[in-house]
Write an enzyme that holds these catalytic residues in place. Structure first.
Site, PDB file in Angstrom:
ATOM      1  N   ASP A   1      22.882  25.716   8.389  1.00  8.79           N
ATOM      2  CA  ASP A   1      23.109  26.830   7.476  1.00  8.79           C
ATOM      3  C   ASP A   1      24.193  26.327   6.512  1.00  8.79           C
ATOM      4  OD1 ASP A   1      23.299  29.518   6.448  1.00  8.79           O
ATOM      5  OD2 ASP A   1      25.132  29.742   7.629  1.00  8.79           O
ATOM      6  N   LEU A   2      24.353  26.989   5.372  1.00  9.05           N
ATOM      7  CA  LEU A   2      25.342  26.507   4.396  1.00  9.05           C
ATOM      8  C   LEU A   2      26.664  27.303   4.445  1.00  9.05           C
ATOM      9  CD1 LEU A   2      26.079  24.797   1.845  1.00  9.05           C
ATOM     10  CD2 LEU A   2      25.004  26.588   0.483  1.00  9.05           C
ATOM     11  N   ASP A   3      26.547  28.576   4.040  1.00  9.43           N
ATOM     12  CA  ASP A   3      27.752  29.408   3.928  1.00  9.43           C
ATOM     13  C   ASP A   3      28.345  29.673   5.308  1.00  9.43           C
ATOM     14  OD1 ASP A   3      27.571  29.878   1.049  1.00  9.43           O
ATOM     15  OD2 ASP A   3      25.797  31.067   1.503  1.00  9.43           O
TER      16      ASP A   3
ATOM     17  N   THR B   1      32.368  29.876   1.908  1.00  5.78           N
ATOM     18  CA  THR B   1      32.141  30.629   0.672  1.00  5.78           C
ATOM     19  C   THR B   1      32.287  32.134   0.889  1.00  5.78           C
ATOM     20  OG1 THR B   1      29.858  30.267   1.242  1.00  5.78           O
ATOM     21  CG2 THR B   1      30.678  29.052  -0.658  1.00  5.78           C
TER      22      THR B   1
ATOM     23  N   LYS C   1      27.648  38.535   6.333  1.00  8.18           N
ATOM     24  CA  LYS C   1      27.410  37.100   6.573  1.00  8.18           C
ATOM     25  C   LYS C   1      25.944  36.859   6.891  1.00  8.18           C
ATOM     26  CE  LYS C   1      31.849  35.292   7.981  1.00  8.18           C
ATOM     27  NZ  LYS C   1      32.685  34.853   9.080  1.00  8.18           N
ATOM     28  N   GLY C   2      25.330  35.950   6.177  1.00 10.07           N
ATOM     29  CA  GLY C   2      23.928  35.617   6.430  1.00 10.07           C
ATOM     30  C   GLY C   2      22.946  36.600   5.810  1.00 10.07           C
ATOM     31  N   VAL C   3      23.484  37.669   5.218  1.00 10.62           N
ATOM     32  CA  VAL C   3      22.636  38.719   4.636  1.00 10.62           C
ATOM     33  C   VAL C   3      22.346  38.390   3.166  1.00 10.62           C
ATOM     34  CG1 VAL C   3      22.595  41.193   4.091  1.00 10.62           C
ATOM     35  CG2 VAL C   3      23.649  40.409   6.210  1.00 10.62           C
TER      36      VAL C   3
ATOM     37  N   ALA D   1      20.176  31.301   3.236  1.00 11.14           N
ATOM     38  CA  ALA D   1      19.685  32.468   2.495  1.00 11.14           C
ATOM     39  C   ALA D   1      20.112  32.425   1.031  1.00 11.14           C
ATOM     40  CB  ALA D   1      20.240  33.744   3.131  1.00 11.14           C
TER      41      ALA D   1
ATOM     42  N   LYS E   1      16.668  36.036   7.491  1.00 14.83           N
ATOM     43  CA  LYS E   1      17.118  35.936   8.875  1.00 14.83           C
ATOM     44  C   LYS E   1      17.411  37.357   9.359  1.00 14.83           C
ATOM     45  CE  LYS E   1      19.495  31.628   7.674  1.00 14.83           C
ATOM     46  NZ  LYS E   1      20.777  30.985   7.379  1.00 14.83           N
TER      47      LYS E   1
ATOM     48  N   GLU F   1      24.664  27.485  12.872  1.00 15.86           N
ATOM     49  CA  GLU F   1      24.707  28.806  12.222  1.00 15.86           C
ATOM     50  C   GLU F   1      26.020  29.527  12.500  1.00 15.86           C
ATOM     51  OE1 GLU F   1      23.862  31.432  10.579  1.00 15.86           O
ATOM     52  OE2 GLU F   1      22.023  30.746   9.680  1.00 15.86           O
ATOM     53  N   ASP F   2      26.497  30.286  11.515  1.00 18.50           N
ATOM     54  CA  ASP F   2      27.714  31.090  11.750  1.00 18.50           C
ATOM     55  C   ASP F   2      27.417  32.585  11.838  1.00 18.50           C
ATOM     56  OD1 ASP F   2      27.131  31.298   8.931  1.00 18.50           O
ATOM     57  OD2 ASP F   2      29.118  32.209   8.705  1.00 18.50           O
TER      58      ASP F   2
HETATM   59  C1  BG6 Z   1      24.248  33.700   2.839  1.00 21.87           C
HETATM   60  C2  BG6 Z   1      25.644  34.292   2.841  1.00 21.87           C
HETATM   61  O1  BG6 Z   1      24.305  32.366   3.233  1.00 21.87           O
HETATM   62  O2  BG6 Z   1      23.691  33.771   1.530  1.00 21.87           O
HETATM   63  C3  BG6 Z   1      25.606  35.718   2.299  1.00 21.87           C
HETATM   64  O3  BG6 Z   1      26.155  34.284   4.153  1.00 21.87           O
HETATM   65  C4  BG6 Z   1      24.963  35.730   0.923  1.00 21.87           C
HETATM   66  O4  BG6 Z   1      26.916  36.223   2.243  1.00 21.87           O
HETATM   67  C5  BG6 Z   1      23.569  35.094   0.985  1.00 21.87           C
HETATM   68  O5  BG6 Z   1      24.835  37.059   0.437  1.00 21.87           O
HETATM   69  C6  BG6 Z   1      22.905  35.010  -0.389  1.00 21.87           C
HETATM   70  O6  BG6 Z   1      23.649  34.142  -1.189  1.00 21.87           O
HETATM   71  P1  BG6 Z   1      23.533  34.022  -2.762  1.00 21.87           P
HETATM   72  O7  BG6 Z   1      24.341  32.801  -3.091  1.00 21.87           O
HETATM   73  O8  BG6 Z   1      22.077  33.832  -3.084  1.00 21.87           O
HETATM   74  O9  BG6 Z   1      24.063  35.284  -3.360  1.00 21.87           O
HETATM   75 MG    MG Z   2      26.143  31.421   7.089  1.00 20.05          MG
END
Ligand code: BG6
Ligand code: MG
Length: 220
Positions: A11-13, A19, A47-49, A117, A147, A171-172
């Site tokens: 996963d990235l964020d 971030t 987070k992850g949303v 995401a 997710k 994943e976080d």
């Molecule tokens: C997820 C983050 O990785 O990506 C969320 O945890 C974020 O906080 C989602 O809303 C979507 O990211 P972005 O960069 O497309 O707005």
């Molecule tokens: Mg994440």
């Protein structure tokens, strides 16, 4: 490629870079404009949303109804502000020991994918100079189901030509751990063990995991 060789999906964020603090600043400013109270605790729940779902939740929390046009405008404005923070990111924003882990995997020819995401994933990876580590990138532009649906990780494994049971996911977020588990992949939570209880392993961060432990997991 060795068919039994593990494929590693990140996963990235919150896993590679922190971030969440930038998302928080941008969502908080948006909420303020709408007269909605938005705390760091609320941000945890995002987070992850996805971006769309995040805004829906904030509006729900504030009991606010807005037009579709305004919704689109707010999403755009939030992202523009978020990108002003992202565009200041450098290699110093990579979380501890992530680079060492990626280097180890690269040197030992493990296939590596991103499963995020975020629609800004490539831009962020370029800023922190990690884009070239990834053999495949599946981000918010390619998935239709968020997710905890496993789509993002299944697509990533497919691109790496790996069977899900040979994939390991970092994943976080709880929804991400659920997605990895549903995909029958080995899940490694990065963060709070009380939140990520469903993961096969949980470490505070990559430093806490350590390379020796990771090698053990890779060879299981
Ligand atoms: C997820 C983050 O990785 O990506 C969320 O945890 C974020 O906080 C989602 O809303 C979507 O990211 P972005 O960069 O497309 O707005
Ligand atoms: Mg994440």
């Amino acid at each position: 490629m060795d068919k039994n060789k593990k494929a590693i999906i990140f996963d990235l964020d919150g896993v590679i870079v922190d971030t969440a603090k930038f998302h928080f600043l941008a969502w908080q400013n948006l909420a303020k404009k709408l007269g909605i109270n938005f705390t760091a605790e609320d941000n945890e729940q995002l987070k992850g949303v996805s971006r769309v779902k995040s805004l829906q939740k904030i509006l729900e929390w504030g009991n606010k109804e807005i037009s579709e046009q305004e919704f689109k405008q707010l999403m755009h404005d939030k992202n523009e502000e978020y990108l002003t923070y992202v565009d200041q990111m450098t290699t110093s924003d990579i979380l501890p020991k992530v680079k060492d882990t990626l280097d180890y995997l690269k040197v030992n020819n493990y296939p590596i994918a991103l499963g995020s995401a975020s629609k800004n994933a490539k831009r962020i990876l370029k800023h922190v100079d990690l884009l070239t580590y990834f053999d495949a990138i599946v981000d918010g532009n390619e998935v239709t189901k968020a997710k905890p649906n496993p789509e993002v990780f299944l697509k990533a494994a497919e691109l790496l030509k790996a069977q899900p049971k040979h994939a390991i996911v970092f994943e976080d977020s709880l929804s991400g751990i659920e997605a990895a588990n549903t995909a029958q992949m080995l899940s490694i939570g990065i963060g709070d063990e009380n939140i990520l209880k469903e993961a096969n392993y949980v470490f505070k961060d990559f430093e806490d995991m350590g390379l020796a432990k990771f090698k053990e997991i890779l060879n299981e």
